[in-house]
Every structure is written in C-alpha cells, then in structure tokens.
Design a protein around this motif. Structure first.
Motif, PDB file in Angstrom:
ATOM      1  N   PRO A  20      22.151  79.552  -9.604  1.00 17.84           N
ATOM      2  CA  PRO A  20      21.343  79.248  -8.415  1.00 17.84           C
ATOM      3  C   PRO A  20      21.996  78.246  -7.470  1.00 17.84           C
ATOM      4  N   VAL A  21      23.043  77.481  -7.921  1.00 21.33           N
ATOM      5  CA  VAL A  21      23.518  76.428  -7.024  1.00 21.33           C
ATOM      6  C   VAL A  21      25.012  76.576  -6.705  1.00 21.33           C
ATOM      7  N   ASN A  22      25.588  77.738  -7.073  1.00 25.28           N
ATOM      8  CA  ASN A  22      27.013  77.994  -6.830  1.00 25.28           C
ATOM      9  C   ASN A  22      27.902  76.902  -7.427  1.00 25.28           C
ATOM     10  N   CYS A  58      27.087  74.346  -2.393  1.00 27.32           N
ATOM     11  CA  CYS A  58      27.612  74.188  -3.757  1.00 27.32           C
ATOM     12  C   CYS A  58      27.041  72.926  -4.402  1.00 27.32           C
ATOM     13  N   GLY A  59      26.540  73.075  -5.638  1.00 22.81           N
ATOM     14  CA  GLY A  59      25.953  71.945  -6.391  1.00 22.81           C
ATOM     15  C   GLY A  59      26.987  71.175  -7.197  1.00 22.81           C
ATOM     16  N   GLY A  60      28.275  71.453  -6.980  1.00 27.35           N
ATOM     17  CA  GLY A  60      29.300  70.661  -7.663  1.00 27.35           C
ATOM     18  C   GLY A  60      29.884  71.358  -8.869  1.00 27.35           C
ATOM     19  N   GLY A  95      21.829  74.142   2.437  1.00 27.71           N
ATOM     20  CA  GLY A  95      21.256  73.673   1.163  1.00 27.71           C
ATOM     21  C   GLY A  95      21.882  72.364   0.755  1.00 27.71           C
ATOM     22  N   VAL A  96      22.788  72.412  -0.228  1.00 28.38           N
ATOM     23  CA  VAL A  96      23.416  71.168  -0.682  1.00 28.38           C
ATOM     24  C   VAL A  96      24.928  71.315  -0.764  1.00 28.38           C
ATOM     25  N   ALA A  97      25.600  70.193  -0.549  1.00 32.22           N
ATOM     26  CA  ALA A  97      27.024  70.071  -0.909  1.00 32.22           C
ATOM     27  C   ALA A  97      27.086  68.785  -1.720  1.00 32.22           C
ATOM     28  N   LEU A 128      29.891  59.781 -14.418  1.00 33.86           N
ATOM     29  CA  LEU A 128      31.250  60.151 -13.999  1.00 33.86           C
ATOM     30  C   LEU A 128      31.561  59.528 -12.643  1.00 33.86           C
ATOM     31  N   LEU A 129      32.685  59.906 -12.087  1.00 32.39           N
ATOM     32  CA  LEU A 129      32.964  59.581 -10.691  1.00 32.39           C
ATOM     33  C   LEU A 129      33.477  60.846 -10.015  1.00 32.39           C
ATOM     34  N   PRO A 130      33.447  60.872  -8.689  1.00 32.11           N
ATOM     35  CA  PRO A 130      33.914  62.082  -7.992  1.00 32.11           C
ATOM     36  C   PRO A 130      35.421  62.208  -8.186  1.00 32.11           C
ATOM     37  N   ALA A 131      35.819  63.076  -9.090  1.00 32.42           N
ATOM     38  CA  ALA A 131      37.222  63.087  -9.535  1.00 32.42           C
ATOM     39  C   ALA A 131      37.991  64.278  -8.997  1.00 32.42           C
ATOM     40  N   ALA A 132      37.498  64.873  -7.927  1.00 37.67           N
ATOM     41  CA  ALA A 132      38.297  65.914  -7.275  1.00 37.67           C
ATOM     42  C   ALA A 132      38.702  65.385  -5.904  1.00 37.67           C
ATOM     43  N   GLY A 133      39.062  64.113  -5.898  1.00 42.36           N
ATOM     44  CA  GLY A 133      39.539  63.489  -4.655  1.00 42.36           C
ATOM     45  C   GLY A 133      38.455  62.804  -3.848  1.00 42.36           C
ATOM     46  N   CYS A 270      20.416  63.827 -20.185  1.00 44.57           N
ATOM     47  CA  CYS A 270      19.191  63.525 -19.413  1.00 44.57           C
ATOM     48  C   CYS A 270      19.011  64.523 -18.268  1.00 44.57           C
ATOM     49  N   PHE A 271      20.113  64.883 -17.601  1.00 47.95           N
ATOM     50  CA  PHE A 271      20.022  65.828 -16.483  1.00 47.95           C
ATOM     51  C   PHE A 271      19.343  67.123 -16.952  1.00 47.95           C
ATOM     52  N   PHE A 272      19.807  67.668 -18.070  1.00 49.44           N
ATOM     53  CA  PHE A 272      19.242  68.941 -18.537  1.00 49.44           C
ATOM     54  C   PHE A 272      17.867  68.732 -19.187  1.00 49.44           C
TER      55      PHE A 272
HETATM   56  C1  LIG Z   1      21.617  71.159  -6.790  1.00 48.68           C
HETATM   57  C2  LIG Z   1      20.252  70.569  -7.037  1.00 48.68           C
HETATM   58  C3  LIG Z   1      19.912  69.534  -5.977  1.00 48.68           C
HETATM   59  C4  LIG Z   1      19.219  71.723  -6.974  1.00 48.68           C
HETATM   60  O1  LIG Z   1      17.960  71.233  -7.284  1.00 48.68           O
HETATM   61  P1  LIG Z   1      16.734  72.227  -7.557  1.00 48.68           P
HETATM   62  O2  LIG Z   1      15.537  71.379  -7.789  1.00 48.68           O
HETATM   63  O3  LIG Z   1      16.686  73.229  -6.487  1.00 48.68           O
HETATM   64  O4  LIG Z   1      17.104  73.036  -8.863  1.00 48.68           O
HETATM   65  P2  LIG Z   1      17.352  72.503 -10.334  1.00 48.68           P
HETATM   66  O5  LIG Z   1      17.789  71.095 -10.323  1.00 48.68           O
HETATM   67  O6  LIG Z   1      16.175  72.840 -11.157  1.00 48.68           O
HETATM   68  O7  LIG Z   1      18.596  73.370 -10.755  1.00 48.68           O
HETATM   69  C5  LIG Z   1      18.483  74.762 -10.946  1.00 48.68           C
HETATM   70  C6  LIG Z   1      19.287  75.152 -12.157  1.00 48.68           C
HETATM   71  O8  LIG Z   1      20.661  74.927 -11.870  1.00 48.68           O
HETATM   72  C7  LIG Z   1      21.239  74.088 -12.858  1.00 48.68           C
HETATM   73  N1  LIG Z   1      22.269  73.256 -12.204  1.00 48.68           N
HETATM   74  C8  LIG Z   1      22.143  72.537 -11.095  1.00 48.68           C
HETATM   75  N2  LIG Z   1      23.293  71.949 -10.770  1.00 48.68           N
HETATM   76  C9  LIG Z   1      24.174  72.302 -11.710  1.00 48.68           C
HETATM   77  C10 LIG Z   1      25.542  72.015 -11.933  1.00 48.68           C
HETATM   78  N3  LIG Z   1      26.249  71.235 -11.081  1.00 48.68           N
HETATM   79  N4  LIG Z   1      26.127  72.552 -13.009  1.00 48.68           N
HETATM   80  C11 LIG Z   1      25.446  73.351 -13.860  1.00 48.68           C
HETATM   81  N5  LIG Z   1      24.143  73.674 -13.700  1.00 48.68           N
HETATM   82  C12 LIG Z   1      23.519  73.152 -12.639  1.00 48.68           C
HETATM   83  C13 LIG Z   1      20.078  73.259 -13.375  1.00 48.68           C
HETATM   84  O9  LIG Z   1      20.369  72.776 -14.645  1.00 48.68           O
HETATM   85  C14 LIG Z   1      18.965  74.284 -13.363  1.00 48.68           C
HETATM   86  O10 LIG Z   1      19.079  75.109 -14.497  1.00 48.68           O
HETATM   87  P3  LIG Z   1      18.143  74.853 -15.786  1.00 48.68           P
HETATM   88  O11 LIG Z   1      18.446  75.999 -16.670  1.00 48.68           O
HETATM   89  O12 LIG Z   1      18.584  73.537 -16.362  1.00 48.68           O
HETATM   90  O13 LIG Z   1      16.735  74.768 -15.284  1.00 48.68           O
HETATM   91  C15 LIG Z   1      20.180  69.924  -8.415  1.00 48.68           C
HETATM   92  O14 LIG Z   1      20.268  70.914  -9.397  1.00 48.68           O
HETATM   93  C16 LIG Z   1      21.256  68.931  -8.684  1.00 48.68           C
HETATM   94  O15 LIG Z   1      21.138  67.796  -8.300  1.00 48.68           O
HETATM   95  N6  LIG Z   1      22.316  69.355  -9.363  1.00 48.68           N
HETATM   96  C17 LIG Z   1      23.386  68.493  -9.822  1.00 48.68           C
HETATM   97  C18 LIG Z   1      24.296  68.089  -8.707  1.00 48.68           C
HETATM   98  C19 LIG Z   1      25.406  67.222  -9.246  1.00 48.68           C
HETATM   99  O16 LIG Z   1      25.177  66.250  -9.889  1.00 48.68           O
HETATM  100  N7  LIG Z   1      26.640  67.599  -8.951  1.00 48.68           N
HETATM  101  C20 LIG Z   1      27.811  66.914  -9.441  1.00 48.68           C
HETATM  102  C21 LIG Z   1      28.359  67.609 -10.626  1.00 48.68           C
HETATM  103  S1  LIG Z   1      29.713  66.742 -11.385  1.00 48.68           S
HETATM  104  C22 LIG Z   1      31.020  67.065 -10.350  1.00 48.68           C
HETATM  105  O17 LIG Z   1      30.864  67.747  -9.387  1.00 48.68           O
HETATM  106  C23 LIG Z   1      32.337  66.486 -10.760  1.00 48.68           C
HETATM  107  C24 LIG Z   1      33.381  66.567  -9.676  1.00 48.68           C
HETATM  108  O18 LIG Z   1      33.528  65.347  -9.021  1.00 48.68           O
HETATM  109  C25 LIG Z   1      34.778  66.913 -10.115  1.00 48.68           C
HETATM  110  C26 LIG Z   1      35.039  66.888 -11.516  1.00 48.68           C
HETATM  111  C27 LIG Z   1      36.433  67.227 -11.835  1.00 48.68           C
HETATM  112  C28 LIG Z   1      36.404  67.568 -13.262  1.00 48.68           C
HETATM  113  C29 LIG Z   1      37.666  67.261 -13.890  1.00 48.68           C
HETATM  114  C30 LIG Z   1      37.460  67.022 -15.323  1.00 48.68           C
HETATM  115  C31 LIG Z   1      38.648  66.344 -15.827  1.00 48.68           C
HETATM  116  C32 LIG Z   1      38.379  65.634 -17.049  1.00 48.68           C
HETATM  117  C33 LIG Z   1      39.597  64.914 -17.438  1.00 48.68           C
HETATM  118  C34 LIG Z   1      39.405  64.136 -18.636  1.00 48.68           C
HETATM  119  C35 LIG Z   1      39.908  64.807 -19.839  1.00 48.68           C
HETATM  120  C36 LIG Z   1      40.032  63.809 -20.875  1.00 48.68           C
HETATM  121  C37 LIG Z   1      40.353  64.509 -22.148  1.00 48.68           C
HETATM  122  O19 LIG Z   1      41.442  65.032 -22.271  1.00 48.68           O
HETATM  123  O20 LIG Z   1      39.481  64.533 -23.022  1.00 48.68           O
END
Ligand SMILES: CC(C)(COP(=O)(O)OP(=O)(O)OC[C@H]1O[C@@H](n2cnc3c(N)ncnc32)[C@H](O)[C@@H]1OP(=O)(O)O)[C@@H](O)C(=O)NCCC(=O)NCCSC(=O)C[C@@H](O)CCCCCCCCCCCCC(=O)O
Length: 719
Positions: A20-22, A58-60, A95-97, A128-133, A270-272
C-alpha cells in the motif's frame, strides 16, 4: 515493481508499484535501477519523472526486510545513479515521501508535491537514521538547523511547509504527475550541477558548532537513553564539517551501529505492534474483519471531572457533537468553563476556531435520548456507577451504546443493571484524556462484536491507539501496575528512598519514576481504593499483623504518607516536596526520610543497601510476571497488546519495546531466574512467584515473542 512508460514523446515515467505504500523492497529497488538505466540510455528520453502508484509516492525502505538478510540493489548507489545522470529527474510526490522515499526524491533534481502530500525522515522513530544520503543531502538543501529538527524528531511536514523550507520546488493541487511531466519538459537543457545536492556545500551559519552542541544536549535530554537521536545529530554534524563522500561514510558507520541495536529492534517491533492491535479478535470468533462499527454522530459524556472534561474535548476535536451532563448547575458551570478554555487552547495550537457549538451542557439526563453512544465518567464508585447505568438504560434510545470510563471496575456488573448488556463496553481513557494516546476497550462477557467494533473505531477517530482487553479488576494496565507499585513500596521498607527508586526507573527510560508519578496522580486516589478494599482504615481485620493484609505482605507506608496530609503534587507535599501546591519542581524531603527511618525502627527492619539493578528487576519483573498471567487468563490477546498499553498509556520507553518485548530481550530464563530468586527471599509476596506461562515458555526453549500465542492455555479467555 516499477513500471516504465514513455509519455509526451520525450519523458520517461517511472511508477513505483508496491502497495500500500510503495515501500522500497528489493524488487522495487531492482525495478528502479533497471528503469532509470533504461531512461538514461534511451536517446529519445530527455527527462524523467518518478512517481508512486495509487497516490502514494513512497513510504521508505521496506521495514520488514530489516529483519532478514538484505538482498537486491542497495539504495545508496541506486540514488547516486539518478543524481549523477545527465537527464533531469523530477519526483512527483503524492501522499507521502518518507524516509528512503524522501531520500529518493532528494536524489532527483527537482521535487513537485501535491498540496496534501507529507514529507519527512522518520527513521529516528524506528531507531535508525536516514542512511540513503538523507543526513547529507537534506542539510545541503535546507540548512543545518531545519535539517536537525526534521531528522532528530522524524516529524512529517506538510507540502506548503516543505515548500517554505525549500524541500520541494513546487506545490500543486492539480494532478501532480501531469504537472511534473510538464515541468520535466521545461527544465531540459538547464544546468543540472546546481541541482545535484551531493555536489553542493552545506550552508552553515557562523555559530554552527554551538548549534550542533545545543542540538546534542537537547536530544540527550529528550531521548531518555535512546541512541538514534544522538546518532542523527552526529551524522548532521558530518554534513556540516566533512565533504560529501566522508559524510556518507560517517552516515553508513553510524547506521551500521544502529541497525543491529536492540533499540532499533524494539522500535520496529512497536511500529508493527501499534498496527497489529487494531486487528482485534474475540474468543467468540468475532474480529475486526467481520464486525462493523456503527456510526457515532452524537455522543454524550456523564460527569465533567478531570476525565469527563478530557473525553469531551477529545470528542469535539474529532468533530463529534457531545451532550455533556453534570449533576448540579455549579458543577456544570465549572465544567463548561474549563472545557471551553481547553478547547480554545487546543484550537489556538492549530490555528483553528474552537468548536464550542458542538457541545450542549446540561443537567438533564433526558437530553441523552438521541445520543448514539454515552461515556460515563463519574467518580470511581460502583454503587454510583450502577445508578447512572440504570438511569442511562431508561433514558437513552434502545440501541445506544453505553460505555464506562472505569479504570478497573467490573464492566459486567454495570452491564447487568441495564436492559441492553450487549451494548455495554468499557472505554478506559488515560488522563489527560484529550492528550494521552491509549484507549483500553474493555470487552464484557456480554458485549456484542458491534459494541466492541464501535468503541475501537471511535478510539481511532479520536486519534487513539485502541486496544481490546478482557474484563478483570484493573484490566491490563492497572492490573500490572499493582505489583510494580507494591514492589516500590517494599523497597522503601527495606532501605531505599523514593529518589533512589525513581532514579533507577528514570535511568531505565521512564519519564517519571513510580513515586513522582504517584505524586502527580494524587496519593489520595489509591488511598481511597485501599480503604474501600479493606486494606487500610476501619475495615482492616484486627487480627492482621501491621505489615500483612489478607494473607500477604502489605506495606502501609503510602497510607501513613496520606495520613500526614501529603496528597502529592496538588498540595505541594507527597513522596517529595514541591515548590508550591500544584508545582512541578520536586525535591527530596528530609521528613520523608525521617518517616522511613522511624517506620523501619518501629517494625524492626534493618535497612540494607538497595541498588538500581534490584529496583529495576523487582519493579519491572513483577510487572512483567503479571503480564504473563494476563496473557494466560485471556485478558490480553497477545504480548503486543500489553506492550502498546504500556508504551502509550504508562510511559514505558518506546525504545525498549514494552514490558513483554523487554522480557524477551533480557532473556526469559534470566527473568525467570531473578523472579525465583526474589520469590525465595520474599515468599509472602505472591506476585513474585513466576507465572505458569513464563515457565512454559522457558521450558520450550524461550521462543520468539511472535510465537507466544501458541503457548497460551486459556480455558477461560475473557476476550
Ligand atoms: C506511510 C504511512 C504514513 C501510511 O500510513 P497509513 O495510516 O495510511 O497506513 P499504515 O501505517 O496502516 O500502513 C499500511 C500498511 O503498510 C505497512 N507499511 C507502512 N510503511 C511501511 C514500510 N516503510 N515498510 C514496510 N511496511 C510498511 C504497514 O505496516 C501497514 O501494514 P500492516 O500489515 O502492518 O497493517 C505509515 O505507514 C508510515 O509512517 N510508514 C513508515 C514510514 C517510515 O518510517 N519510513 C522510513 C522507513 S526506514 C528507511 O526508509 C530507511 C532509509 O533511510 C534507508 C535505509 C538504508 C538501509 C540500508 C541498510 C544498511 C544496513 C547496514 C548495516 C549492516 C550491518 C550489518 O552488517 O549487520
């Protein structure tokens, strides 16, 4: 997972397709990488627009992927490839970014947002922190101070404000994708370098060091032990002091530490969990998927004390008309004045007009005849509540829902005096009711699925996290609080001071320790309840020794404090001394220390040194132990329900996930071993006896928390 189309001849349109949130799952990242490469290579394509399906950009990052081994193209090079390309890329934000979604947009050269869109970097709320720049590009775009604010709080920003901050280039109320396509055509040929944020310097004010230091002090104070906000400040500091590449290196290092931390796991749990508790289920088979709420357009609140006033404000803020009832004109006028002031303050905060017109204040119960739902919020006294419910049953329309805001009395007993017990349900709000996010929806044995669904849905409309619980004294939250409070009192008897106990709990992460919290709530509340249940006052069994009641250890210390006229913050004296009646500045009071010493002397207790670890273990493991009993008794559907109740209603530090999650993190065998230890030392304290469920889980190899439901034995589930 990303659709490709060529539109208007020269524009490549890339649509993220992961409802639902891309979220940026591996498949979506793969799709973006592939389609962007195609667009950049195709000579017919002059510019690119990236958007999301179903009106959501996109929800991230896909949070569910964090618990698994990471596969697929990583985000950082994927975004770098977009930015480095020689064709303008425009993000069309509907929607959201959020999080990685905004980071993707920051890698694009331009951003167009719909007026209703929200943007933000909420990673900090997931540990976490925003780790994609994000920590490096956002400060380059909008400056250090606003970037620090957004990154350390994780707050969402509405499109107009994002425009003011410079996060987006244009806001539109038309079709964002169409506007973005036109825009993309117009900017072809314009210099791209200034739009590539990674190549730009970070605008820094001359006092940037002071700014960063202040931000660090502030987050440390606010964070109460959470590590992510601190790492966020460090990452933004890198944007201010290092070249982009080195800043990115720092961002990745900090992320690596956070990513595997227990705090990140707790916050993502907690989020889930917050979303899961909305999917309630009763033992009858009724659940949120098959039970429809009935619309509530007119509600009523009985009693305009602290709780009733807060509930009235919460209803009005949600746009629901309310009939507010008090017994006398004097009480009514007082309630009316306070509610009006509260509503004005709330409206002022949002720049809105207070909706006083939605409330009808009255002393006549007859005015309830067309209310769809009534919330009783009178004094916590069963005979009085029964009288109110009898009257409600005769004056309300036959299908009105009758709800009680009791914090622990028997909902079935109240239902029994009405003509419609199936329409009776508990709605336990937490003070201040217009602020606190938690609502316990108490399902009586005769509450209909429709009544439960309506109360749960109403909670959601009021912006609450509603949790369905079973009917037992204290329900979930207050039932677990009792052993917590008792252990704190026992620790005082044994040698601790209120400030030592509170210090340990505040260091753990609670905003307030148990004694400061009791002072805030008012010590007379518990005193009255103890008197009513014969634990103190004239009804005490005279054959009970002074520190035993009803066959168990009992500490009369809180009663002695009340007998001295110390009622807490409201009269300036409780477990602490306050700057003034109603004041908030608490200082340790030598008179309390003297009272404790005299008490120990009188009862022949030799004080011993109590350390912080013992405080945390005795108070919290006793509370957790009761949580396991609650699960086995079928009062809470699962550990997530208990955890959300404690996080949203009792100030449990979110980065520790809630009491049941915390037990799993500590290790169930350790919790069991410590409870065994303390129970042996205090065999007259039944709440220290390890619960059967805890033993079963440990015997089964301490399975992960998401499988605990399989170990519940619930012959008499109350849900
Ligand atoms: C988007 C929302 C505002 C929508 O809200 P709404 O009320 O409309 O809907 P719901 O909240 O009920 O959501 C619907 C449904 O969707 C699921 N969902 C929502 N967002 C996500 C998501 N991002 N991922 C997965 N699923 C999501 C939600 O759970 C619901 O489903 P359910 O079955 O549970 O009912 C709202 O949903 C919202 O706020 N979403 C979260 C937004 C968010 O927080 N985004 C940030 C995500 S984190 C991120 O983006 C990180 C980035 O910065 C980059 C990360 C880089 C990663 C690199 C990793 C490297 C690690 C290196 C370390 C390794 C070390 C080692 O070696 O071990």
């Amino acid at each position: 997972m990303a659709r490709y189309a060529q539109v208007h001849g020269s524009v490549a349109l890339i649509t993220l397709t992961n409802p639902p949130v891309n979220a940026l799952s591996a498949a979506v990242r793969h799709g973006i990488t592939e389609t962007v490469t195609r667009a950049l290579r195709d000579p017919e394509v002059k510019s690119v627009v990236i958007c999301g399906e179903n009106g959501v950009f996109c929800g991230g990052a896909d949070i569910r992927e964090f618990a698994k081994p990471m596969g697929g193209p990583p985000l950082v090079p994927m975004i770098a490839a977009i930015e480095e390309g020689d064709k303008p890329v425009v993000a069309a934000i509907e929607g959201v970014a959020l999080g990685g979604g905004l980071e993707l947009a920051l890698g694009c050269h331009y951003r167009i947002a719909h007026t209703k869109a929200l943007v933000g970097l909420p990673e900090v709320t997931l540990g976490l922190l925003p780790a994609a720049g994000g920590t490096q590009r956002l400060p380059r775009l909008i400056g250090i101070a606003p970037a620090l604010d957004l990154i350390t709080t994780g707050r969402h920003v509405a499109a107009q404000q994002a425009l003011k901050l410079g996060i987006v280039d244009q806001v539109t109320d038309q079709s964002t994708v169409d506007v973005a396509i036109q825009f993309a055509k117009q900017v072809v040929g314009q210099p791209l370098l200034p739009r590539k944020l990674s190549t730009q310097p970070t605008p820094c004010p001359p006092d940037v060091d002071i700014l960063l230091e202040e931000a660090m002090t502030q987050v440390k104070r606010r964070a109460r032990g959470a590590i992510a906000p601190v790492a966020c400040v460090m990452a933004v500091r890198a944007a201010a002091t290092l070249p982009y590449r080195a800043g990115m290196q720092k961002e990745q290092e900090l992320m690596a530490t956070l990513f595997r931390s227990s705090q990140a796991h707790a916050l993502q749990y907690c989020f889930f969990a917050q979303r899961a508790v909305g999917r309630w289920k009763l033992s009858s088979g009724a659940h949120s998927g098959n039970s429809k709420p009935r619309p509530v357009s007119k509600a009523a609140v009985i009693g305009l004390g602290t709780m009733g006033r807060g509930i009235t404000v919460a209803l009005v803020k949600a746009g629901i008309a309310v009939v507010a009832v008090e017994t006398s004109d004097k009480q009514l006028q007082m309630g009316k004045q306070i509610v009006s002031e509260m509503l004005k303050r709330e409206a002022q905060k949002r720049n809105e007009t207070p909706r006083l017109d939605l409330i009808r204040f009255t002393t006549s119960m007859l005015e309830l005849k067309d209310s769809d739902l009534v919330i009783e919020a009178v004094f916590e006294d069963m005979p009085l509540k029964k009288q109110v419910f009898k009257e409600l049953s005769s004056v309300c329309k036959a299908d009105a829902f009758l709800c009680t805001n009791t914090s622990g009395l028997d909902v079935d007993e109240l239902a029994a005096v009405t003509k419609t017990p199936e329409l009776v349900v508990g709605m336990h709000f937490f003070a201040p009711a217009h602020v606190m996010k938690l609502l316990e929806v108490v399902c009586g044995s005769r509450s209909s699925p429709e009544a439960v669904a309506t109360a749960m849905y109403l909670g959601k409309r009021l912006g609450k996290v509603s949790v369905a619980v079973g009917n037992c004294p204290g329900f979930v939250g207050n039932r677990m609080l009792r052993p917590y409070l008792e252990e704190a009192n026992f620790l005082l008897e044994e040698g601790a001071t209120p400030e030592l106990v509170d210090g340990a709990l505040e260091e753990f992460g609670f905003a307030m320790g148990v004694f400061r919290m009791s002072d805030l709530s008012g010590l007379d509340v518990g005193w009255r309840i103890r008197k009513e249940s014969g634990l103190t006052g004239p009804d005490v069994d005279p054959s009970d020794p002074p520190r035993r009641r009803q066959g168990q250890r009992y500490s009369p210390l809180p009663d002695l404090v009340c007998e001295q006229g110390r009622l807490g913050q409201k009269n300036g004296r409780g477990w602490y001394l306050y700057d003034k009646p109603g004041g908030r500045v608490a200082t340790p009071d030598p008179k309390i220390h003297q009272l404790l010493e005299e008490y120990r002397l009188k009862h022949g207790i030799r004080p011993r040194r109590v350390d912080r670890q013992e405080v945390v273990e005795r108070c919290l493991f006793a509370l957790i132990n009761e949580g396991f009993r609650i699960l086995d008794d079928g009062i809470a559907a699962g550990p997530e329900d208990i955890d959300m109740i404690y996080v949203f209603g009792y100030g449990w530090p979110r980065h520790r996930g809630g009491p049941m999650f915390y037990a799993g993190m500590v290790g169930l065998p350790k919790v069991l071993e410590r409870l065994e230890h303390y129970w042996q030392a205090h065999p007259d304290v039944p709440h220290l006896e390890p619960s059967a469920l805890l033993r079963r889980l440990v015997d089964s190899g301490s399975p992960p928390i998401d499988t605990w439901r399989d170990f519940l034995q619930r012959p008499h589930s109350q849900l």
